[in-house]
Structures are given as structure tokens and as C-alpha cells.
Write an enzyme that holds these catalytic residues in place. Structure first.
Site, PDB file in Angstrom:
ATOM      1  N   LYS A  15       0.806  -1.224   0.000  1.00  0.00           N
ATOM      2  CA  LYS A  15       0.000   0.000   0.000  1.00  0.00           C
ATOM      3  C   LYS A  15       0.836   1.269   0.000  1.00  0.00           C
ATOM      4  O   LYS A  15       0.297   2.360  -0.196  1.00  0.00           O
ATOM      5  CB  LYS A  15      -0.943   0.001   1.212  1.00  0.00           C
ATOM      6  CG  LYS A  15      -1.816  -1.250   1.339  1.00  0.00           C
ATOM      7  CD  LYS A  15      -2.602  -1.544   0.087  1.00  0.00           C
ATOM      8  CE  LYS A  15      -3.363  -2.858   0.169  1.00  0.00           C
ATOM      9  NZ  LYS A  15      -2.514  -4.048   0.140  1.00  0.00           N
TER      10      LYS A  15
ATOM     11  N   SER B  16      -5.165 -11.640  -1.961  1.00  0.00           N
ATOM     12  CA  SER B  16      -3.728 -11.398  -1.981  1.00  0.00           C
ATOM     13  C   SER B  16      -3.241 -11.389  -3.414  1.00  0.00           C
ATOM     14  O   SER B  16      -3.713 -12.154  -4.262  1.00  0.00           O
ATOM     15  CB  SER B  16      -3.005 -12.499  -1.200  1.00  0.00           C
ATOM     16  OG  SER B  16      -1.618 -12.493  -1.493  1.00  0.00           O
TER      17      SER B  16
END
Length: 560
Positions: free
Chosen positions: A126, A473
Site C-alpha cells: 500500500k 492477496s
């Protein structure tokens, strides 16, 4: 180079000038220093995760380079979210919202202080999108330094990395491997700092960053703390000063062509599906009317798979780097990309790619000899997902199902689905519907990967399908799994109206996902639907869930 007035230099004698001078002289700066370009070094260092453990060393090196180039560096800190660590709380719903915390952290520090430019140290998933979103929002000369991937290990003479540990934890839950085996795997998976070593979200986003033009070309992926990486660190520290004087800002780089280049790069490596929502968020922050989801849909029929890095293939990330990395992929894609898109060097991609050569054509293949001609990332639409959903199928080997038709088994959270699996309540032919995990339902997007790996460990992976409005994921590449269904169930989308036994059909080749319920029945269910209150009653997730936009708008906190 022509010098221009820097916004950080206030009029002498004013209150802003006086208090800043008092503060900075106390830090050891001279009056001469205060006339130089002031550069934010955005550091996501953290002792919580190996992904970020080396960034203080990188920051120190960057600051030396900035000073040597005639600038003044100011290190600022943001949250450092690692998927494998921060996912422990609230069913992994803190992960996606952490991206926007990074963006806002940067805005407050850099805009509040009126600095002149930024170098962002990008590591785990992120950090990269959060940093580029901030750059796009405040539109200040910015250069992203990609801080590398970790070295993997060996387990009983077999390659072992964090993806394998994640996958085999599901196998242990299914009783297929022992606790001691899993323990030994976890002790041998990571051998250095840096991000996950496969083509998961981190390395996919590093490649995206380079393809967008926001990092020095040739730096993605890169071995963490290698001589090559540190050379890029030094070059970045010098280049950002020139960018400030040139006034080369992100919105000159982040053009529609840049987003097409990034999407093509992701498709060519069958990278993480999480890159799509991050690219959409960056486009929103840049003020662009760009539909990234549609770009992926359009390009998926044109861009073949040119590299097969783990988890979709057998090549290692090291082999991919040595063959040419993201820049090598873009060289192969030269006929399909926008060569006029700028990079942080001030040169276009057409100029940057002119003399690039591929070191290993078996690792990064030419367009006419790809690993696969069918897309590894497929966007589906249909009555169950009117606004779209995403499947990561990777290379389509023989025997892997590309269509599925079966009855729904509905679960409103991951633990209940995992419990049903453990108790034998999941049968071959079922379509597991895992819902209430979208950006508002989480709030923040829950993760479905643990269930997917548990199914794989149980042997049911090829015999059931999973459909969820949660996220997956970037390493997931097992079974037929459909993620990010839109509209999400929390808002009354069709996924929120599904009942046990409803028939669902998925077809990857026709890019469709259908719920077979009569229209009148579905309308009656929609009429009776009552939206639940946010599950987070206070704090950051409550604020996020109350303000976040839908995924198709990037799940940002602006433009609602």
C-alpha cells in the site's frame, strides 16, 4: 539551469519567515540552506515488518544525495502497513484503508510545510499507491524510490518464500502437513529485508510505478539493498533537485497514456489484481477522467503474457530482474504502448526504450512467442456483478476449470466459511459466496485468501468456486476465485441478495458471471433488503466506511 522562485522561501520579515527561521536555525540550518530546495523524504520505516526494516538506511543515503545535489532533505514518517502483519486485525480490513492514511499523512506534512518536492520510499503493497496518490493530489515534483524485494530461502532443497508459507498454512489447516513442517517453512522463507519475492502486489505496484513514469527507469524490480538499488537511490537524490528547478510535476507524467502503459505492463506479467483499484485511485487523485477497469478490459485481448514469474510460473523475481524487469517488458510492448508518455527523467518512454535490450528472451519473451495468449487477469460482468468483478487465472494450464456452474453456499464472514470447510460442510460443485467484505461492508475490504488456501489444502480447490466482494492477496493463483464483486453486498448489490441454493454460473472465456434467479424474485429480495449499520462504530474504519467511494472510483476518500 534557470532558477525559479521556490514556494518554500517566504518573504523575509513576515511571521511565517520569522518562526520558520527560528525553528530551522535551531535544527542547525543556515540562512544559505534555507534558500535551497526543500525535499520531503517520505519514509515508511517500521520495526513491525521485514518489508520496511531497511528503510532508515535508505533514507539516510537519500538525504546525503539530496544535500550533495544542493537541496535540504526533511524526513517525514507515515504509517507502514504490511499485509502479513496488519491483516491480523478485523479480518484484514485495516489494509486497504491504510493506503489512504499514507496519502493524507503526506498531504498534511508536505502541504502544511510548503516544501518543494518529494522522494517517496516505496516498499510493501500500500505504500506505493498511497505515495503516488499523494503526489497526484498535491502535484509537487515527486520521485518514487523502489526499495526492493527480499531474498527467499530453501526448505528441504525446495524454493521457499512467504507465498509458500501462506499457501501451506492452509494445507496445515486441512491436516495435509504437520505443524513442525509449517514451522520449518516459516523459518526459511525470508533471508533479507524487502517485499515479498513473487509477482504479488508489491512487485506488481513497483512495476506499475515505473511504467507510469514515476520512478527512474530500470529500477523495478530490484534486490533490496543491492549495489544496483543504492545507485538508484543516489541518482534519485540528485534528480529530484533538477525536477524541482524544472517544475516537472506528477500531472505532467500521469497522463491517460501513462495509465495504459501501466495496465499493459501488469497484463504482460499477469500481476496482482490489486493494481487495478490502485491505478483507478491514482487517476482520481490526478483529476483524470480515466476508467482503469475499462482499460484493462480493452487491453486484455491485445497484451499476451510475456513473463511467468512466481506464482503464475516457475521463473524467480531475480531472473525477471536480470532479464530486464519492467523496463524489459515495456520494450517488448513497444508497439502497444504510448511512447510519448513522460518519465521523471524528463524524457519520454520512446526515448528511454530506444537502446534497451532484453538479457534473457526465455524469461521476457517477445510478442510473437509469449507464455500465453489468453489474459491472466479477466474482468467479468453479469447479473451477479453488473459493475464488474475480477478473476486472476494466470497461465491457463490443462485441467484447470475456466467455467463453473453450481449452487451458492452463502457466508457473511470468512471464519464461518472456514468452519464449514473444516466440518465437511463444503461439497464439490459448490459456489462459495463470501460477502460483506467490500470497502463499506468491511469497512475496508476483508481478505478472502485464507479461505482460498484452506480450500487448496483440503483438495477442494479445483472442485469449488469462490465469489467474494472482498480482496485477494496479489499472490493468489489457485482455484477459480472471483474477487471484488461490484456493487458490494453491503450496499444491496446482487451479491447481497443471494441465498443458499441459488444457481451461479461463471465463464472466464465469455467474461460472464450470472445469478440465475427470476427477475421478479430478485426484485422482491431487493425491496426487502435492509442495509446494516457499519460494523466499525468508531475510529478510523468508521470514518473510512462513511466516506469511501465505490471500487470503480478507486475506493478513495474524494469525489464521492
Amino acid at each position: 539551469m534557470t532558477r525559479r522562485q521556490l514556494r518554500s522561501n517566504f518573504e523575509p520579515g513576515t511571521s511565517r519567515w520569522a518562526v520558520r527561521r527560528a525553528q530551522w536555525r535551531a535544527l542547525g540550518l543556515t540562512d544559505e540552506d534555507m534558500e535551497k530546495p526543500k525535499i520531503a523524504v517520505v519514509n515508511t520505516s517500521s520495526e513491525l515488518s521485514i518489508c520496511f526494516s531497511h528503510l532508515d538506511q535508505v533514507s539516510a543515503r537519500v538525504k546525503e544525495a539530496v544535500r550533495a545535489a544542493g537541496g535540504i532533505p526533511f524526513e517525514i514518517r507515515t504509517i507502514a502497513p504490511s499485509d502479513f502483519i496488519i491483516s491480523a486485525g478485523r479480518a484484514a480490513t485495516y489494509i486497504l484503508p491504510s493506503r489512504d492514511l499514507i496519502t493524507n499523512d503526506i498531504e498534511v506534512a508536505v502541504e502544511g510545510a510548503q516544501l518543494d518536492g518529494m522522494i517517496c520510499l516505496a516498499s510493501c503493497d500500500k505504500t506505493t499507491p498511497g505515495q503516488i496518490m499523494a503526489a497526484a493530489r498535491i502535484d509537487l515534483p515527486t520521485l518514487v524510490v523502489l526499495c526492493g524485494y527480499q531474498a527467499s530461502g530453501k526448505y528441504r532443497n525446495h524454493h521457499m518464500d512467504i507465498e509458500e508459507v501462506f499457501l501451506h498454512a492452509g494445507h496445515h489447516a486441512a491436516g495435509k502437513i504437520s505443524f513442525e513442517e509449517l514451522k520449518e517453512m516459516s523459518e526459511n522463507a525470508i533471508k533479507s529485508p524487502g517485499v515479498c519475492s513473487g509477482m504479488g502486489t508489491a512487485n506488481s505496484m513497483h512495476s506499475v510505478c515505473e511504467a507510469l513514469g514515476m520512478a527512474l527507469p530500470g529500477g523495478a524490480p530490484v534486490r533490496a539493498m543491492s549495489e544496483k538499488m543504492m545507485d538508484y537511490v543516489d541518482r534519485a537524490g540528485h534528480r529530484i533537485i533538477d525536477m524541482v528547478w524544472e517544475d516537472l510535476r506528477p500531472r505532467k507524467i500521469l497522463t491517460p497514456g501513462a495509465f495504459r502503459n501501466a495496465a499493459a505492463t501488469v497484463l504482460a506479467v499477469s500481476g496482482s489484481i490489486n493494481t487495478i483499484k490502485h491505478l483507478q485511485a491514482i487517476a482520481v487523485e490526478a483529476g483524470l477522467d480515466v476508467d482503469v477497469y475499462r482499460i484493462f478490459e480493452e487491453l486484455s485481448g491485445e497484451v499476451p503474457i510475456l513473463a511467468a514469474v512466481r506464482p503464475i510460473g516457475s521463473n524467480s523475481i531475480e531472473e525477471f530482474e536480470d532479464a530486464g524487469g519492467a523496463r524489459g517488458i515495456m520494450k517488448r510492448l513497444e508497439p502497444l504502448i504510448d511512447p510519448s508518455a513522460l518519465t521523471v527523467t524528463g524524457r519520454t518512454w520512446g526515448e528511454e526504450l530506444k537502446d534497451v535490450e532484453i538479457a534473457d528472451p526465455d524469461v521476457i519473451r517477445p510478442l510473437d512467442k509469449p507464455f500465453g495468449v489468453k489474459p491472466g487477469i479477466v474482468l467479468l460482468r453479469g447479473s451477479l456483478a453488473p459493475d464488474g468483478a475480477i478473476a486472476k487465472v494466470g497461465l491457463r494450464g490443462p485441467g484447470r476449470p475456466m467455467s463453473f456452474d453450481g449452487p451458492a453456499r452463502v457466508f457473511d464472514n470468512s471464519p464461518s466459511a472456514e468452519a464449514a470447510l473444516k466440518e465437511g460442510g463444503v461439497k464439490p460443485g459448490d459456489v462459495l459466496v463470501l460477502r460483506g467484505m467490500g470497502v463499506r461492508g468491511g469497512p475496508g475490504m476483508g481478505g478472502a485468501s485464507r479461505l482460498v488456501f484452506a480450500l487448496d489444502g483440503s483438495g477442494l480447490g479445483p472442485e469449488v468456486a469462490v465469489v467474494t466482494d472482498g480482496q485477494l492477496s496479489g499472490l493468489v493463483n489457485v482455484g477459480l476465485v472471483i474477487g471484488e464483486v461490484k456493487p458490494e453486498a453491503f450496499t444491496g448489490g446482487p451479491l447481497g441478495l443471494v441465498k443458499d441454493g441459488d444457481r451461479i454460473t461463471i465463464d472466464i472465456d465469455s467474461r460472464s458471471i450470472e445469478l440465475h434467479v427470476p427477475e421478479a424474485e430478485l426484485a422482491a429480495r431487493a425491496e426487502a433488503f435492509v442495509q446494516k449499520p457499519l460494523s466499525a462504530e468508531k475510529g478510523w474504519l468508521n470514518l473510512y466506511g462513511s466516506t469511501v467511494t465505490p471500487l470503480e472510483k478507486g475506493a478513495t476518500l474524494i469525489g464521492k
